[in-house]
Design a protein around this motif. Sequence first.
Motif: not given
Length: 280
Positions: A11-13, A128-143
């Motif tokens: 989950r992200v946000r 495996v982690f999922a995170g928000a991308i600072a300053g963006r509400d249209d994208a997230w990052l899979l690590d």
Amino acid sequence: MSHETTSTLLRVRGRTVAEYVPEPDLDQRLSPRPYLHPVRTLGGVVVTDILPEDHPHHLGVSIGVQDVDGDNLWGGRTYVRDQGYTWLDDHGRIVPQSWGRQADNGFGQRLRWLGRDGRLLLTEDRTVFAGAIAGRDDAWLLDFAYTLTAPADRDVTLGSPATNGRPDGAGYGGFFWRAALGKVRVLTATGEGEDQVNGTSEPWLALIGEGAGGAPYTLVFSGLGDGDDWFTRAYGYPGVNIALAYRRTLTIPAGGRISRRHRVAVVDGALARDQLVGLS
């Protein structure tokens, strides 16, 4: 998150962006292994596919290698030198051994890569982690990071259809993302299309596609390891692979290991090339 559940949500946000299935119940010829599917943008667009009719052994986002010391941990037919693709009784599987840290946005896990006869080929440690991308509400990052360790008593060699004689550069094997079925483009900072990006080691690669109903999305991949290459498909099917054995086999020495860490930005909308910088 419970160890007894058949899947784990990322989950992200506050939104579920991916589902991880650690031990799917699949035909052995698909080389059963853990996968992420469905993976979604924050806007809810599904950007992965599973068990597609064209390649039913493609399992969302997964790790697989077609030749691990002669065992197929990719699924489907095996490419045999001077014969082509052939059905063999050579399919292994990747199974969980234990869980590490778990949270709403990710987990750690130890896995065993097993041959067709059940022998241990490799041990994998995965995070495996999922995170928000600072300053963006249209994208997230899979690590997505993994380490493969060979048994103490023997070397383990990883190969691909290309290293086994396929002549058209099909050097796939490793981290693989089967994208949602639909029209896609693949590009790097300097090229576009399969012919220009396959076999390169550009710092990032983007796949721009359409989900259900034509909803556009963009995936930006990064994190090639030393000796890795990009392998993509945009015509026959949509997918991106960070290839471990594109031109030559890769041997992990007895007791040794290799480690990789890949990042994928999952974005709503079709981005232009100049908008991709900074997402890798």
